[in-house]
Design an enzyme around this catalytic site. Structure first.
Site, short mmCIF file in Angstrom:
data_model
loop_
_atom_site.label_atom_id
_atom_site.label_comp_id
_atom_site.label_asym_id
_atom_site.label_seq_id
_atom_site.Cartn_x
_atom_site.Cartn_y
_atom_site.Cartn_z
N LYS A 112 0.82 -1.21 0.00
CA LYS A 112 0.00 0.00 0.00
C LYS A 112 0.86 1.27 0.00
O LYS A 112 0.42 2.32 -0.46
CB LYS A 112 -0.91 0.02 1.23
CG LYS A 112 -1.79 -1.19 1.43
CD LYS A 112 -2.93 -1.24 0.45
CE LYS A 112 -4.04 -2.22 0.83
NZ LYS A 112 -3.64 -3.63 0.99
C1 LIG Z 1 -4.30 -4.74 0.68
C2 LIG Z 1 -3.51 -5.97 0.67
C3 LIG Z 1 -3.80 -7.02 -0.21
C4 LIG Z 1 -4.98 -6.97 -1.16
O1 LIG Z 1 -4.84 -5.98 -2.12
P1 LIG Z 1 -6.12 -5.46 -2.94
O2 LIG Z 1 -5.65 -4.33 -3.76
O3 LIG Z 1 -7.12 -5.04 -1.89
O4 LIG Z 1 -6.61 -6.60 -3.73
C5 LIG Z 1 -2.97 -8.12 -0.19
N1 LIG Z 1 -1.93 -8.21 0.66
C6 LIG Z 1 -1.62 -7.23 1.52
C7 LIG Z 1 -0.47 -7.40 2.44
C8 LIG Z 1 -2.39 -6.07 1.55
O5 LIG Z 1 -2.09 -5.10 2.41
#
Ligand SMILES: *Cc1c(COP(=O)(O)O)cnc(C)c1O
Length: 464
Positions: A112
Site C-alpha cells: 500500500k
Molecule cells: C491490501 C492488501 C492485499 C490486497 O490488495 P487489494 O488491492 O485489496 O486486492 C494483499 N496483501 C496485503 C499485504 C495487503 O495489504
C-alpha cells in the site's frame, strides 16, 4: 484525460478532481474515459531505467495537466525516496521460472505504501496550489490505514481519519496506525469488520451534507490515483524479465481487487501479460465468481491473511464496467442487486471476457501455513501469509512454464509475525528503522459501527 463514473451518471472529472473526490456521486468509481497505450518501443525503452523514470512515463498519460512535468517528477522522487531498497520494488527468483515482486520496502512494510506515498505528495501539491484543506477518511483492513498515516502525517492541508475493524488487525498494523503523534492523523477503532468500515465510508460519501461540510476526500483503494500508482511495478518487473520481447504472467494476492486491476490496466496499456491470476484466501468470492459466474457474498471469515478478508471487492466494479462494454446502467443494476440481495450473476458474454483475462485460485488457512513452511524449506524465503496465498496459487496454475510467473509479495513477514512463526518456526524481525514500534505510545479512539457516531467524532476533531 477525462474520468467517467462506472455507473454512468456522475459528471466527468479531470485527474485532479477524480483524485481528490474518490467515490463518484452516483455511487460509482472513476475510470479513465479510454485506456492510453504505450508502444512496443516505448516499453522496450524502460529497460535499465530507474523505477522513478518508468513511473513518470507510465503515469504521465493519465494525469493530464494536473501537474507540470517538473512537478510530477519531484512528486515521484519524494514519494519513493523513503523506500528501503534502491530498486524500490525489486524482484527475487523463487524457482526455475518463478519470481517474487517485493512490494514491501516502504515505510509500513506493505505494498500500500507504493500508492499512498505518491498520493500524499500529489495531494500536498494540488491542495497547496488551491489553498484548500480536506478531510480524508479511509477504511482499512490493516495495511491501507498505516500506509495513509505515514503518507499524510504532518501535512498542513489534510486531516486524516482511518477506520479499522476493532480487534481484527495485527498488533503491528494497529501500532503503525495508533503511534504516529502528529495532530492531523486519527485512528478510529470501529466495532465491526472491514466491510462495516467500508460501508460506513461509502455512506459518508453519500451523505452530501457531511461530504461537502468537511470537504471529504478518499484515499481508499477505490481512489483512481492509487490504482494508477500500482500499474508502474507491473511494467518495471515485466521489463526486467524481458518484456515486451516476451510475455510474463502475474499472480496477485487479492482482496479489494485494486492491485490485480492495476495489472489489467498495464495489459490494456500494451504490456504483454499472458495470465493474470487472482489469488484469494478462504474469503473467496472472486474465485467463486470466476468458476461459476455468481458473485455472492457469504460473510467475512477472519484469516491469517487479514488484509484479504473481504467479501465486497470494490474495485471489481471497474472491471465489470469493461466486461459490460462500459455501460453504466448495466453496472448500476448489478451493484443494486449486490446491495439488496447479496448476489448477482454475470452474463455469459461478461464471463467469457473475464475468463479470457484472468485465472483464479483459492488457498485455505491450512494451505497458507503449509505454503509458508514449504517455501521456507525449499527456497529460504520467509513469506508473509498474503504472499504465501499468492505463491501457493501460482504453483498450482496449469501454465506454460516458459512464461515467467511473478507473484506479488504484498507485505514483509514481520508485519504478521505470529502467523509466520506458527507456520515455519521463525520469528521475522522488524527492519531496524521500526524496531522500537512496540515501545511507542498508542492513541486509539473506539467508536460504534454507526454512521452518526463516526461523523460526530470527525466533526468534533476538525472543530466543526
Ligand atoms: C491490501 C492488501 C492485499 C490486497 O490488495 P487489494 O488491492 O485489496 O486486492 C494483499 N496483501 C496485503 C499485504 C495487503 O495489504
Amino acid at each position: 484525460m477525462k474520468y467517467i463514473s462506472t455507473r454512468g451518471t456522475a459528471p466527468e472529472l479531470t485527474f485532479e478532481e477524480a483524485m481528490l473526490t474518490g467515490l463518484a456521486r452516483d455511487g460509482g468509481l472513476y475510470v479513465p474515459a479510454e485506456w492510453p497505450t504505450l508502444s512496443h518501443d516505448q516499453i522496450a525503452g524502460f529497460a535499465g531505467k530507474s523505477y522513478e523514470d518508468v513511473a513518470f512515463e507510465v503515469m504521465k498519460p493519465f494525469i493530464g495537466d494536473t501537474f507540470t512535468d517538473a512537478e510530477f517528477k519531484e512528486i515521484i522522487a519524494k514519494a519513493y525516496a523513503v523506500f528501503g531498497h534502491k530498486a524500490r520494488c525489486p524482484i527475487v527468483q523463487l524457482g526455475s521460472n518463478d519470481f517474487l515482486l517485493e512490494l514491501f520496502h516502504g515505510p509500513t512494510l506493505a505494498f500500500k505504501d507504493v500508492a499512498m506515498q505518491l498520493i500524499g505528495q500529489m495531494f500536498e501539491v494540488a491542495l497547496k496550489r488551491k489553498g484548500e484543506t480536506v478531510t480524508i477518511v479511509g477504511a482499512t483492513s490493516g495495511d491501507t490505514g498505516s500506509a495513509a498515516m505515514e503518507a499524510f502525517k504532518g501535512l498542513e492541508a489534510v486531516n486524516l481519519f482511518i477506520m479499522y475493524p476493532h480487534g481484527r488487525v495485527s498488533e503491528v498494523q494497529r501500532r503503525q496506525m495508533t503511534t504516529p503523534s502528529e495532530a492531523n492523523v486519527h485512528a478510529l477503532a470501529v466495532d465491526g469488520d472491514f466491510d462495516t468500515c467500508q460501508a460506513l465510508l461509502k455512506d459518508m460519501f453519500n451523505d452530501f451534507d457531511f461530504r461537502d461540510g468537511v470537504k471529504l476526500a478518499g484515499v481508499n483503494s477505490i481512489n483512481w490515483a492509487r490504482v494508477l500508482a500500482q500499474v508502474v511495478y507491473y511494467f518495471t518487473s515485466a521489463v526486467s524479465l524481458g518484456a515486451p520481447h516476451r510475455k510474463v504472467s502475474f499472480t496477485v494476492p487479492t482482496g479489494n481487487f485494486g492491485d490485480v486491476f492495476a495489472g489489467y490496466v498495464a495489459k490494456r496499456m500494451g504490456l504483454p501479460i499472458d495470465r493474470l491470476v487472482i489469488a484469494t484466501n478462504q474469503n473467496d468470492i472472486l474465485h467463486r465468481t470466476l468458476q461459476t459466474g455468481d458473485h455472492t457474498k457469504t460473510g467475512v471469515k477472519p484469516s491469517i491473511s487479514p488484509s484479504m478478508d473481504i467479501q465486497v471487492s470494490s474495485n471489481f466494479e471497474r472491471l465489470i464496467f469493461d466486461l459490460y462494454d462500459r455501460e453504466g446502467p448495466a453496472v448500476a443494476q448489478l451493484m443494486d442487486e449486490l446491495k439488496n440481495a447479496g448476489t448477482f450473476t454475470l452474463s455469459q458474454g461478461a464471463m467469457k471476457r473475464l475468463r479470457d483475462e484472468f485465472d483464479s485460485g483459492r488457498c485455505s488457512e491450512d494451505e497458507t501455513s503449509a505454503a509458508i513452511a514449504e517455501f521456507h524449506k525449499t527456497t529460504g524465503e520467509v513469506l508473509c501469509p498474503h504472499t504465501a496465498v499468492g505463491a501457493k496459487v501460482a504453483m498450482e496454475q496449469n501454465r506454460n512454464i516458459s512464461v515467467p510467473m511473478i507473484t506479488l509479495a504484498t507485505a514483509h513477514p514481520a508485519k504478521f509475525p505470529a502467523a509466520v512463526e506458527e507456520a515455519c518456526g521463525i520469528h521475522p524481525a522488524l527492519p531496524a528503522r521500526m524496531a522500537d514500534l512496540f515501545e511507542r505510545d498508542e492513541r486509539i479512539t473506539r467508536v460504534a459501527g454507526d454512521l452518526d457516531a463516526v461523523e460526530a467524532i470527525i466533526r468534533e476533531r476538525i472543530g466543526q
